[in-house]
Design a protein around this motif. Structure first.
Motif, PDB file in Angstrom:
ATOM      1  N   GLY A  99       0.829  -1.194   0.000  1.00 13.38           N
ATOM      2  CA  GLY A  99       0.000   0.000   0.000  1.00 13.38           C
ATOM      3  C   GLY A  99       0.860   1.239   0.000  1.00 13.38           C
ATOM      4  O   GLY A  99       2.093   1.178  -0.087  1.00 13.38           O
ATOM      5  N   PHE A 100       0.206   2.387   0.118  1.00  9.09           N
ATOM      6  CA  PHE A 100       0.884   3.668   0.177  1.00  9.09           C
ATOM      7  C   PHE A 100       0.434   4.406   1.440  1.00  9.09           C
ATOM      8  O   PHE A 100      -0.701   4.289   1.868  1.00  9.09           O
ATOM      9  N   GLY A 101       1.337   5.164   2.013  1.00  7.24           N
ATOM     10  CA  GLY A 101       0.966   5.990   3.161  1.00  7.24           C
ATOM     11  C   GLY A 101       1.154   5.340   4.504  1.00  7.24           C
ATOM     12  O   GLY A 101       1.039   6.007   5.534  1.00  7.24           O
ATOM     13  N   GLY A 102       1.432   4.036   4.539  1.00 11.14           N
ATOM     14  CA  GLY A 102       1.672   3.375   5.809  1.00 11.14           C
ATOM     15  C   GLY A 102       0.404   3.060   6.575  1.00 11.14           C
ATOM     16  O   GLY A 102      -0.714   3.214   6.071  1.00 11.14           O
ATOM     17  N   CYS A 103       0.570   2.607   7.812  1.00  7.68           N
ATOM     18  CA  CYS A 103      -0.564   2.312   8.676  1.00  7.68           C
ATOM     19  C   CYS A 103      -1.318   3.608   8.996  1.00  7.68           C
ATOM     20  O   CYS A 103      -0.797   4.711   8.808  1.00  7.68           O
ATOM     21  N   LEU A 104      -2.514   3.462   9.494  1.00  2.00           N
ATOM     22  CA  LEU A 104      -3.401   4.598   9.750  1.00  2.00           C
ATOM     23  C   LEU A 104      -2.752   5.661  10.623  1.00  2.00           C
ATOM     24  O   LEU A 104      -2.989   6.853  10.448  1.00  2.00           O
ATOM     25  N   PHE A 105      -1.925   5.227  11.573  1.00  2.00           N
ATOM     26  CA  PHE A 105      -1.343   6.131  12.566  1.00  2.00           C
ATOM     27  C   PHE A 105       0.061   6.587  12.215  1.00  2.00           C
ATOM     28  O   PHE A 105       0.633   7.427  12.925  1.00  2.00           O
ATOM     29  N   CYS A 106       0.637   6.051  11.151  1.00  2.00           N
ATOM     30  CA  CYS A 106       2.063   6.251  10.869  1.00  2.00           C
ATOM     31  C   CYS A 106       2.311   7.569  10.144  1.00  2.00           C
ATOM     32  O   CYS A 106       1.664   7.868   9.141  1.00  2.00           O
ATOM     33  N   SER A 107       3.283   8.329  10.640  1.00  2.00           N
ATOM     34  CA  SER A 107       3.632   9.599  10.025  1.00  2.00           C
ATOM     35  C   SER A 107       4.641   9.386   8.905  1.00  2.00           C
ATOM     36  O   SER A 107       5.162   8.286   8.710  1.00  2.00           O
ATOM     37  N   GLU A 108       4.939  10.449   8.204  1.00  2.00           N
ATOM     38  CA  GLU A 108       5.901  10.373   7.107  1.00  2.00           C
ATOM     39  C   GLU A 108       7.289  10.020   7.612  1.00  2.00           C
ATOM     40  O   GLU A 108       8.111   9.477   6.869  1.00  2.00           O
ATOM     41  N   GLU A 109       7.579  10.328   8.879  1.00  2.00           N
ATOM     42  CA  GLU A 109       8.897  10.045   9.445  1.00  2.00           C
ATOM     43  C   GLU A 109       9.027   8.607   9.941  1.00  2.00           C
ATOM     44  O   GLU A 109      10.084   8.193  10.374  1.00  2.00           O
TER      45      GLU A 109
END
Length: 310
Positions: free
Chosen positions: A38-48
């Motif tokens: 997927g893109f953007g990571g888990c729901l809680f995950c920031s770009e860092e």
């Protein structure tokens, strides 16, 4: 008698001195970000990802370790260090590259171990071989992000794998005598206290050696932030979080080392809960409540019939 098996005591018993973790960025990404899952990571995950590595990522592993030592020099006298590959998914690369990075880390002065944070679906056989070889040279921990044992919650937060994948990773690491630290998150959307205690019960059945209990942080520019900003998610109060933590400790298998009781939210991107920024106050209040309630780790633990892999 201490109310729980804490990390500082564990390290002192293992290494004979104060031991600090130096967080490292190996330049990794994540299959939940690069399009593999997927893109953007888990729901809680920031770009860092996990932590803020805006400057460290430009440095070599050796330079990052030296920087980390300088930052702790004023706190402790002659500590030992663990190289902590923290940012993103730290086994998500060719095995030869991982071997090079890990070797650079463990050969630095005063490094007595290595901790590698990763996803359980990123441990192919050749990477497990690298970890096995590493285990012959230094102390190794692998930190696996479970977050929750509730499959519905896992899908909602876009975790990207079922519990069976986590169980296989634990079995593969356990077979190689590599210590495992499970990451859990308290306060996920739609989860009750009982859901969280079920995650503890699930982990009690697995041969893990450590656990991190994270508070769910709402960070800007995340899917969770979108829910929060439109009123679809309410974060935990400090009082409820501490009550749940006390319940988790009481239910946790007594031999599991507690590596963390809350989380370190980036003050620059944290939207809520803002009470979590005062980490010392949170920890002090947890310890106060444990004393008042006379709770010790494992008070409510009952050995389950269906232990896995033991």
């Amino acid at each position: 008698m201490k109310p729980y098996l804490d990390l500082n005591t564990y390290y002192r018993n293992l290494f004979g001195s104060k031991t600090a973790k130096i967080s490292l960025d190996g330049g990794f990404t994540c299959p939940n970000r690069d399009g593999t899952l997927g893109f953007g990571g888990c729901l809680f995950c920031s770009e860092e990802g996990s932590g803020d590595f805006s400057t460290s990522a430009k440095l070599s592993i050796a330079q990052q370790i030296q920087q980390g030592k300088q930052q702790t020099a004023a706190k402790w006298e002659n500590p030992k260090y663990i190289a902590y590959f923290q940012a993103y998914t730290n086994t998500y690369a060719p095995a030869s590259h991982l071997d090079k990075l890990y070797t650079e880390a463990i050969t630095q002065p005063d490094i007595v171990g290595i901790s590698i944070a990763t996803r359980p679906d990123c441990l192919p056989p050749d990477v497990l071989d690298v970890l096995s070889k590493l285990q012959t040279k230094t102390k190794v921990w692998v930190e696996l992000g479970l977050q929750t044992a509730n499959e519905t919650s896992a899908q909602f937060i876009r975790r990207g794998y079922p519990n069976a994948v986590f169980e296989k990773a634990v079995a593969d690491l356990h077979e190689r005598n590599i210590e495992i630290v499970a990451h859990t998150i308290i306060g996920l959307p739609n989860e009750t206290s009982e859901d969280i205690y079920q995650t503890i019960a699930y982990l009690n059945r697995l041969p893990i050696q450590g656990i991190k209990l994270h508070l769910l942080h709402i960070l800007s520019h995340t899917g969770l932030a979108n829910l929060y900003q439109r009123g679809a998610y309410t974060p935990l109060t400090k009082e409820l979080y501490i009550d749940i933590i006390c319940g988790c400790i009481a239910r946790l298998r007594p031999d599991i080392v507690i590596h963390r009781l809350t989380g370190d939210g980036n003050a620059k991107t944290l939207l809520a809960p803002l009470w979590s920024l005062n980490k010392r106050d949170v920890l002090n209040t947890i310890h106060k409540e444990l004393r008042l309630r006379q709770i010790h780790q494992g008070d409510c633990y009952q050995k389950p019939n269906g232990l896995l892999f033991f």
